[in-house]
Design a protein around this motif. Structure first.
Motif, PDB file in Angstrom:
ATOM      1  N   LEU A   1       0.825  -1.202   0.000  1.00 42.21           N
ATOM      2  CA  LEU A   1       0.000   0.000   0.000  1.00 42.21           C
ATOM      3  C   LEU A   1       0.865   1.260   0.000  1.00 42.21           C
ATOM      4  N   LEU A   2       1.924   1.251   0.783  1.00 44.53           N
ATOM      5  CA  LEU A   2       2.834   2.397   0.803  1.00 44.53           C
ATOM      6  C   LEU A   2       3.446   2.636  -0.572  1.00 44.53           C
ATOM      7  N   LEU A   3       3.808   1.553  -1.251  1.00 42.07           N
ATOM      8  CA  LEU A   3       4.391   1.688  -2.590  1.00 42.07           C
ATOM      9  C   LEU A   3       3.381   2.219  -3.595  1.00 42.07           C
ATOM     10  N   GLU A   4       2.146   1.811  -3.454  1.00 39.11           N
ATOM     11  CA  GLU A   4       1.119   2.197  -4.417  1.00 39.11           C
ATOM     12  C   GLU A   4       0.630   3.629  -4.224  1.00 39.11           C
ATOM     13  N   GLU A   5       0.645   4.123  -2.984  1.00 36.78           N
ATOM     14  CA  GLU A   5      -0.028   5.395  -2.708  1.00 36.78           C
ATOM     15  C   GLU A   5       0.900   6.538  -2.303  1.00 36.78           C
ATOM     16  N   GLU A   6       2.147   6.237  -1.953  1.00 41.95           N
ATOM     17  CA  GLU A   6       3.043   7.299  -1.486  1.00 41.95           C
ATOM     18  C   GLU A   6       4.355   7.271  -2.277  1.00 41.95           C
TER      19      GLU A   6
END
Length: 374
Positions: free
Chosen positions: A24-29
């Motif tokens: 999720l961190l890779l996808e959104e930030e």
């Protein structure tokens, strides 16, 4: 507030929730770096993240959460720490010294390393079990962060998680060497399900051995509200964003929040059936024996294990406190996290159930093959 340019540490990055949070961190930030910390990191974990990493650097850190020097190295130059690592043990099968060393001392050492290395934000992954239920089986329905409850923790797991959470919240606003201050908060997810949930798969495996009939260990009226792993990851991201935001930090800093979603309130056993029924699984209509008899049997097993303790350590398959947990209505609202963190579930119940059922289906051939091999 965005985490753009931040360096994030994720402990337990190869675990059930950890892998979901990293993705999720890779996808959104647009992070500068994510440091994946775990005892052992498979190359497969890094390779599966390759399609969404962009310019974010992924750095593996293999080591022990009880190693203070190692933790300082992991935290050096980081801005945000997500502390997910813990021993999860609802059977009290792990020695008390081991679980205390990982769950409490490890968290304390990580907090100290974060302070020494000027980390700005520390998010601790707690559990609903730090709240209870108590040994009386007193229910909570749609509880909030303000709910008062006479809590009597029995498992070493819940005791150590509670102590680690308290230490985390007490560290909020600690002065850092560079003059800034540490911001902390704790998240208390409900029972987490979804792709990769080993507890759920274990129940399904038992059902396979029982002729595709799931065992019933909880009464239908003992309703709880499980939470999907993707929504728990989203809660962690929102917590980090809030602690990095000067305005939200004053609301969220030093506090705990319940993380749930819109999964229907059902008993643990009926939840297992809800996600496995599309695959042809049925469920027992009643408990194997009346609940009162169940408690007596658990008491006898516990007593026998205590008598054997001087000679051999035997762990009973079921304890009275676990039986209480499985048969007590215990549910909590996410409205506090929505208000202060801006948390909103990303996945509906329908989508979460579909994804979970599809994952179980993908695992069934392996589980059936294990059964045939025996």
């Amino acid at each position: 507030m965005s985490l753009r340019g931040d360096v994030c540490v994720v402990t337990g990055a190869c675990g059930f929730l950890g892998k979901r949070l990293v993705r999720l961190l890779l996808e959104e930030e647009k992070l500068a770096e994510i440091r994946l910390m775990d005892q052992k990191i498979s190359p497969d974990v890094l390779s599966t993240m390759g399609d969404c990493r962009g310019s974010t650097k992924l750095s593996p850190y293999e080591g022990d959460i009880r190693d203070g020097d190692f933790l300082r190295k992991v935290c050096r130059g980081a801005t945000v720490v997500f502390h997910l690592v813990s021993i999860i043990d609802v059977h009290d099968a792990v020695e008390e010294s081991e679980i205390y060393g990982i769950n409490v001392k490890g968290a304390q050492l990580l907090l100290e390393a974060s302070i020494q290395e000027n980390v700005l934000c520390f998010i601790y992954t707690s559990t609903i079990e730090v709240m209870g239920p108590n040994s009386k089986g007193e229910p909570i329905v749609n509880g909030t962060e303000e709910t008062q409850y006479e809590c009597a923790l029995k498992f070493n797991y819940s005791k150590t998680k509670r102590e680690a959470e308290q230490r985390t919240l007490q560290a909020h606003n600690e002065l850092l060497p560079n003059g800034a201050r540490l911001a902390t908060c704790s998240l208390r997810p409900m029972y987490i399900y979804g792709e990769g949930c080993r507890f759920l798969l274990g129940h399904v495996a038992d059902g396979i051995r029982n002729g595709n009939v799931l065992y019933r260990m909880s009464l239908p009226e003992a309703k709880v509200n499980p939470v999907y792993v993707g929504n728990v990851a989203a809660g962690h991201l929102q917590a980090a964003r809030s602690l990095r935001d000067p305005q939200r930090r004053t609301l969220a800093g030093g506090r705990f929040y319940f993380i749930s979603d819109d999964t229907p309130h059902v008993s643990y056993s009926d939840f297992n059936h809800a996600v496995a029924a599309p695959l042809g699984f049925d469920i027992q209509k009643k408990l194997p024996v009346p609940l009162g008899v169940f408690y007596v049997l658990c008491f006898i097993m516990e007593a026998v294990c205590i008598m054997l303790r001087p000679f051999v350590r035997v762990v009973p398959p079921l304890r009275r406190h676990l039986l209480t947990m499985l048969n007590t209505p215990f549910s909590f609202s996410y409205q506090g996290a929505k208000r202060d963190l801006g948390y909103v579930p990303r996945y509906s119940w329908e989508e979460a159930r579909t994804r979970t059922t599809e994952w179980i289906a993908s695992q069934l051939p392996k589980e059936r093959e294990k059964l045939r091999a025996k």
